[in-house]
Design a protein around this motif. Sequence first.
Motif, PDB file in Angstrom:
ATOM      1  N   LEU A 188       0.909  -1.201   0.032  1.00  0.00           N
ATOM      2  CA  LEU A 188       0.173   0.014  -0.077  1.00  0.00           C
ATOM      3  C   LEU A 188       0.851   1.072   0.011  1.00  0.00           C
ATOM      4  O   LEU A 188       0.751   2.333  -0.658  1.00  0.00           O
ATOM      5  N   TRP A 192       0.909   3.097  -3.672  1.00  0.00           N
ATOM      6  CA  TRP A 192      -0.123   4.178  -3.561  1.00  0.00           C
ATOM      7  C   TRP A 192       0.534   5.515  -2.988  1.00  0.00           C
ATOM      8  O   TRP A 192      -0.078   6.227  -3.567  1.00  0.00           O
ATOM      9  N   THR A 205       7.633  -6.096  -1.753  1.00  0.00           N
ATOM     10  CA  THR A 205       6.325  -6.702  -1.106  1.00  0.00           C
ATOM     11  C   THR A 205       6.671  -8.191  -0.860  1.00  0.00           C
ATOM     12  O   THR A 205       6.572  -8.751   0.228  1.00  0.00           O
TER      13      THR A 205
END
Length: 250
Positions: A188, A192, A205
């Motif tokens: 995230l 983002w 990740t």
Amino acid sequence: MTMLNSMVNFSINSWLAVLLTAAVAYLLGSTNWAIIITRVFAHEDIRKVGSGNAGATNVLRSQGVFLAILTLIGDVGKGILAAFVGGWIMSWVQLSPSDAELMLTTESLTLLGQYVAGLFVVIGHLYPIFHGFRGGKGVAATMGLLFVLDWRMALLCGGMFILTVGVSRMVSLGSVLALSYVPVLTFLFRYWADDMPIETVIFCTVVSGLVALIVIFKHGSNMRRIADGTERRIGEEAPKEEPAEQTEET
């Protein structure tokens, strides 16, 4: 630059840096401060005392606050140091530094180096070559690492840990729940909030997920006891015949 080209170029230029980063981070992780400190100050092996885990919680319960604080500082510190050293190695040890087309940005290389170092410093803590491949569970080292990788994630996971432990009085439950959110928050924030290239997001990740997975895996016995309702809570007395196995966090 496509994702495939980025991966190929990274492999061509950075394989030596990856190996050096992994080796240095693993050796830093293998320096287990719970074992070292208790041997120096108490002249005994922490793995033969209390829960048998080479971590700050067992040091606290068996040796006292002072030695536990020293252990925590050492384990958190090695996670921080490994991330900084890994970032430096990855950004400077490149095989074709003069060819701009084959290079990622220095910022990206530093970040990738920090994640590689993070994975191997935790592996070193769990399986230290200096201590017969029997170490702690990696929570403190991981928290130190997270503060370098992303302070936002570190604060959120730390807050979740404190809240869970405050409610349940189980350090293991707080550790497992906090770590389970690490790969989610990594994705995230990197995708983002930071708007990073997708190949960097995927790499960060996946590696953060591996770190969380292996530390959670080391808590398997704790999770079984949580399910059975027999996990030891903060303030509870240890069973008289408690086996010397790894039951707490580091």
